[in-house]
Design a protein around this motif. Structure first.
Motif, PDB file in Angstrom:
ATOM      1  N   SER A   9       0.886  -1.259   0.007  1.00  0.00           N
ATOM      2  CA  SER A   9       0.111  -0.043  -0.156  1.00  0.00           C
ATOM      3  C   SER A   9       0.678   1.238  -0.031  1.00  0.00           C
ATOM      4  O   SER A   9       2.141   1.405   0.227  1.00  0.00           O
ATOM      5  N   THR A  10       0.069   2.425  -0.349  1.00  0.00           N
ATOM      6  CA  THR A  10       0.863   3.612  -0.043  1.00  0.00           C
ATOM      7  C   THR A  10      -0.142   4.252   0.722  1.00  0.00           C
ATOM      8  O   THR A  10      -1.290   4.023   0.833  1.00  0.00           O
ATOM      9  N   ALA A  11       0.191   5.456   1.676  1.00  0.00           N
ATOM     10  CA  ALA A  11      -0.574   5.986   2.471  1.00  0.00           C
ATOM     11  C   ALA A  11      -0.472   7.498   2.386  1.00  0.00           C
ATOM     12  O   ALA A  11       0.653   7.904   2.121  1.00  0.00           O
ATOM     13  N   TRP A  12      -1.624   8.397   2.506  1.00  0.00           N
ATOM     14  CA  TRP A  12      -1.716   9.485   2.015  1.00  0.00           C
ATOM     15  C   TRP A  12      -2.533  10.398   3.099  1.00  0.00           C
ATOM     16  O   TRP A  12      -3.423  10.096   3.615  1.00  0.00           O
ATOM     17  N   LEU A  13      -2.150  11.494   3.151  1.00  0.00           N
ATOM     18  CA  LEU A  13      -2.654  12.535   4.048  1.00  0.00           C
ATOM     19  C   LEU A  13      -4.132  13.200   2.985  1.00  0.00           C
ATOM     20  O   LEU A  13      -3.549  13.839   1.994  1.00  0.00           O
ATOM     21  N   ALA A  14      -5.264  13.198   3.276  1.00  0.00           N
ATOM     22  CA  ALA A  14      -6.223  13.925   2.449  1.00  0.00           C
ATOM     23  C   ALA A  14      -6.955  14.640   3.534  1.00  0.00           C
ATOM     24  O   ALA A  14      -7.173  14.579   4.605  1.00  0.00           O
ATOM     25  N   LEU A  15      -7.817  15.709   2.597  1.00  0.00           N
ATOM     26  CA  LEU A  15      -8.710  16.455   3.159  1.00  0.00           C
ATOM     27  C   LEU A  15     -10.209  15.993   2.921  1.00  0.00           C
ATOM     28  O   LEU A  15     -10.379  15.691   1.723  1.00  0.00           O
ATOM     29  N   ASP A  16     -10.917  15.572   4.008  1.00  0.00           N
ATOM     30  CA  ASP A  16     -12.315  14.973   3.543  1.00  0.00           C
ATOM     31  C   ASP A  16     -13.160  16.496   3.435  1.00  0.00           C
ATOM     32  O   ASP A  16     -13.442  17.335   4.534  1.00  0.00           O
ATOM     33  N   GLU A  17     -13.407  16.641   2.217  1.00  0.00           N
ATOM     34  CA  GLU A  17     -13.928  17.874   1.933  1.00  0.00           C
ATOM     35  C   GLU A  17     -15.566  18.049   2.502  1.00  0.00           C
ATOM     36  O   GLU A  17     -16.329  19.129   2.338  1.00  0.00           O
ATOM     37  N   GLN A  18     -16.055  16.823   2.897  1.00  0.00           N
ATOM     38  CA  GLN A  18     -17.352  16.833   3.535  1.00  0.00           C
ATOM     39  C   GLN A  18     -17.594  17.251   4.868  1.00  0.00           C
ATOM     40  O   GLN A  18     -18.497  17.864   5.307  1.00  0.00           O
ATOM     41  N   THR A  19     -16.294  16.776   5.755  1.00  0.00           N
ATOM     42  CA  THR A  19     -16.162  17.461   7.076  1.00  0.00           C
ATOM     43  C   THR A  19     -15.217  18.415   7.489  1.00  0.00           C
ATOM     44  O   THR A  19     -15.019  18.732   8.681  1.00  0.00           O
ATOM     45  N   SER A  20     -14.393  18.666   6.657  1.00  0.00           N
ATOM     46  CA  SER A  20     -13.251  19.670   6.708  1.00  0.00           C
ATOM     47  C   SER A  20     -12.289  19.029   7.668  1.00  0.00           C
ATOM     48  O   SER A  20     -11.701  20.114   8.403  1.00  0.00           O
ATOM     49  N   THR A  21     -12.052  17.961   7.694  1.00  0.00           N
ATOM     50  CA  THR A  21     -11.212  17.347   8.279  1.00  0.00           C
ATOM     51  C   THR A  21     -10.080  16.437   7.659  1.00  0.00           C
ATOM     52  O   THR A  21     -10.535  15.820   6.484  1.00  0.00           O
ATOM     53  N   TYR A  22      -8.717  16.262   8.349  1.00  0.00           N
ATOM     54  CA  TYR A  22      -7.791  15.599   7.659  1.00  0.00           C
ATOM     55  C   TYR A  22      -7.990  14.053   8.086  1.00  0.00           C
ATOM     56  O   TYR A  22      -8.361  13.865   9.225  1.00  0.00           O
ATOM     57  N   VAL A  23      -7.705  13.113   7.302  1.00  0.00           N
ATOM     58  CA  VAL A  23      -7.857  11.746   7.210  1.00  0.00           C
ATOM     59  C   VAL A  23      -6.559  11.014   6.565  1.00  0.00           C
ATOM     60  O   VAL A  23      -5.717  11.698   5.772  1.00  0.00           O
ATOM     61  N   ALA A  24      -6.408   9.836   7.033  1.00  0.00           N
ATOM     62  CA  ALA A  24      -5.428   9.112   6.305  1.00  0.00           C
ATOM     63  C   ALA A  24      -6.107   8.107   5.207  1.00  0.00           C
ATOM     64  O   ALA A  24      -7.096   7.439   5.972  1.00  0.00           O
ATOM     65  N   ILE A  25      -5.558   8.099   4.354  1.00  0.00           N
ATOM     66  CA  ILE A  25      -6.008   6.997   3.333  1.00  0.00           C
ATOM     67  C   ILE A  25      -5.128   6.038   2.969  1.00  0.00           C
ATOM     68  O   ILE A  25      -3.759   6.340   2.447  1.00  0.00           O
ATOM     69  N   LYS A  26      -5.035   4.730   3.261  1.00  0.00           N
ATOM     70  CA  LYS A  26      -4.287   3.670   2.967  1.00  0.00           C
ATOM     71  C   LYS A  26      -4.779   3.088   1.495  1.00  0.00           C
ATOM     72  O   LYS A  26      -5.911   2.525   1.444  1.00  0.00           O
ATOM     73  N   VAL A  27      -4.018   3.128   0.361  1.00  0.00           N
ATOM     74  CA  VAL A  27      -4.483   2.880  -0.935  1.00  0.00           C
ATOM     75  C   VAL A  27      -3.586   1.613  -1.143  1.00  0.00           C
ATOM     76  O   VAL A  27      -2.357   1.578  -1.377  1.00  0.00           O
ATOM     77  N   GLY A  28      -4.343   0.332  -1.180  1.00  0.00           N
ATOM     78  CA  GLY A  28      -3.666  -0.818  -1.226  1.00  0.00           C
ATOM     79  C   GLY A  28      -3.421  -1.199  -2.854  1.00  0.00           C
ATOM     80  O   GLY A  28      -3.941  -0.775  -3.745  1.00  0.00           O
ATOM     81  N   THR A  29      -2.472  -1.979  -2.900  1.00  0.00           N
ATOM     82  CA  THR A  29      -2.288  -2.533  -4.192  1.00  0.00           C
ATOM     83  C   THR A  29      -3.392  -3.197  -4.960  1.00  0.00           C
ATOM     84  O   THR A  29      -4.153  -3.619  -4.006  1.00  0.00           O
ATOM     85  N   ALA A  30      -3.231  -3.532  -6.131  1.00  0.00           N
ATOM     86  CA  ALA A  30      -4.439  -4.031  -6.653  1.00  0.00           C
ATOM     87  C   ALA A  30      -4.629  -5.761  -6.299  1.00  0.00           C
ATOM     88  O   ALA A  30      -5.744  -6.534  -6.374  1.00  0.00           O
TER      89      ALA A  30
END
Length: 426
Positions: A52-73
């Motif tokens: 996986s790769t891991a990313w910091l993202a902004l949840d634009e629905q809640t205006s909070t920062y979240v972490a997203i783990k994007v797995g390999t296929a």
């Protein structure tokens, strides 16, 4: 042209993923400002793993920062399933122990040129406890911080065991410091001003051409952001633990697991001496004992690394806990390198590190230099009593996670430090 059909100038970046894994079945080419699942704007990169790769993202629905783990296929989707099951099983997700687990905020799948990628959304972490220690010259936590983190980790293990799961890979790299929720008060621009904007490094083929026209390969890679803090600078108000990486977690009642994925220096001995016997909750307890020592000390309980042979590690374990059970002792082929027939060490006395010596030098040795409190004699006695029980050779002789929390060291030192942390968080 698939990524595997050509070579890159830099196959491995110092802090990045292997570029040749951007191919069918591999990583998804995430880029800054991508919108995942329509609501998550990618802000920065947190890191990567084999699957996986891991990313910091902004949840634009809640205006909070979240972490997203994007797995390999081709990633196993069990981690998201396990965390979802644990989240659903906990009656009160706001309970103290529940806050130590990365409860699932959202999960979805994205389709890309390399396949379908499972995505897991959780609260973001600041850094691993291992990285925090490596960022500190002394590699220590303040004593009350270490005590509190030990209590929180034991609580987390107790919670997942109560839901029928064994973690299977306990070590400091999978124990994270949570980010303070005050991060949500920062705009993206303010976050970049504090921690640095993403550093983008173009991906260039060995023939010098760009990869813009290559499906499945990103035009650039992103160096991970450092949101962390040196271990000795962590305060009680910041000592909020998150136990992560449930990719090899399992239910002993439903599936027999024989292979241990824990680093060798923390791996329970039954994985070596009884490879045909299924691992259990007690296997986590052995690793938990090793991690508790490492939280308090400036080095690990067992002096080992990824290159240390299993037999060297076993010899150190015997120096600590005494002779192996008879059937294990008999099958240990290289024991004569370290011990005579009666089990007496062949090494010079100065080369044999007892429990007392490891605490005196590896837990207390550097604390006067960095101005932190020492583990005093009464605490040392209670700590050693706990660790000796957790590292009993036979799994059946080890305490449960609940019993660990009821021990003298936990009740007199670790849990009070955690209670102090709770007051500091409020």
């Amino acid at each position: 042209m698939p990524a595997s059909a050509f070579e890159y100038r830099d196959q491995f970046l110092e802090d990045g993923e292997a570029l040749q894994h951007y191919q069918p079945g591999g990583y998804h080419p995430v880029q800054i400002d991508d919108h995942l699942h329509t609501r998550y704007r990618i802000i920065h990169k947190l890191g990567h793993g084999t699957y996986s790769t891991a990313w910091l993202a902004l949840d634009e629905q809640t205006s909070t920062y979240v972490a997203i783990k994007v797995g390999t296929a081709d990633a196993d989707k069990r981690e998201a399933d396990i965390l979802s099951q644990i989240s659903a099983a906990i009656a009160t997700p706001t309970s103290e122990a529940a806050s130590t687990l990365p409860l699932v905020l959202d999960r979805f799948t994205i389709d890309g040129p390399n396949g379908a990628h499972p995505c897991l959304v959780t609260v973001p972490a600041r850094c691993s406890l291992r990285d925090a220690k490596e960022a500190c010259d002394w590699r220590v936590f303040q004593l009350d911080v270490a005590r509190s983190l030990a209590a929180q980790l034991a609580m987390a293990v107790s919670l997942i065991h109560s839901q029928g799961f064994a973690h299977g890979d306990l070590h400091l790299g999978n124990c994270m410091l949570q980010l303070p929720r005050s991060l949500d008060n920062l705009s993206v621009e303010e976050l970049y001003a504090r921690f640095g904007a993403p550093e983008l490094e173009p991906v260039v083929r060995s023939d010098g051409k760009s990869t813009f026209s290559v499906p499945g390969v990103p035009p650039y890679v992103v160096h991970p952001v450092w949101l962390g803090i040196p271990s000795d600078k962590v305060t009680l108000s910041e000592a909020k633990l998150l136990l992560t990486d449930f990719g090899v977690a399992f239910r002993p009642s439903e599936k027999s697991r024989f292979q241990s994925y824990t680093p060798l220096a923390l791996r329970p001995p039954e994985a070596f001496f009884e490879p045909a016997t299924p691992l259990s909750f007690a296997s986590d307890i052995w690793s938990l004992g090793c991690v508790i020592f490492e939280l308090l000390g400036h080095r690990s309980l067992i002096d080992g690394n990824f290159l240390a042979p299993q037999d060297d590690i076993t010899a150190q374990q015997v120096h600590l806990q005494g002779r192996l059970p008879p059937e294990w002792w008999d099958k240990w082929e290289l024991r004569a390198k370290w011990f005579d027939g009666s089990g007496k060490p062949l090494s010079n006395e100065r080369d044999v590190w007892s429990w007392d010596r490891r605490v005196d030098e590896w837990v207390n040795g550097l604390r006067p230099l960095c101005g932190t409190d020492l583990v005093k004699d009464d605490e040392k006695a209670a700590l050693l009593e706990l660790l000796r029980r957790m590292l009993v050779w036979r799994p059946a002789g080890r305490p449960s996670a609940d019993e660990v929390l009821e021990t003298a060291w936990m009740k007199k030192w670790a849990l009070p430090a955690y209670a102090e942390c709770r007051r500091a968080w409020e």
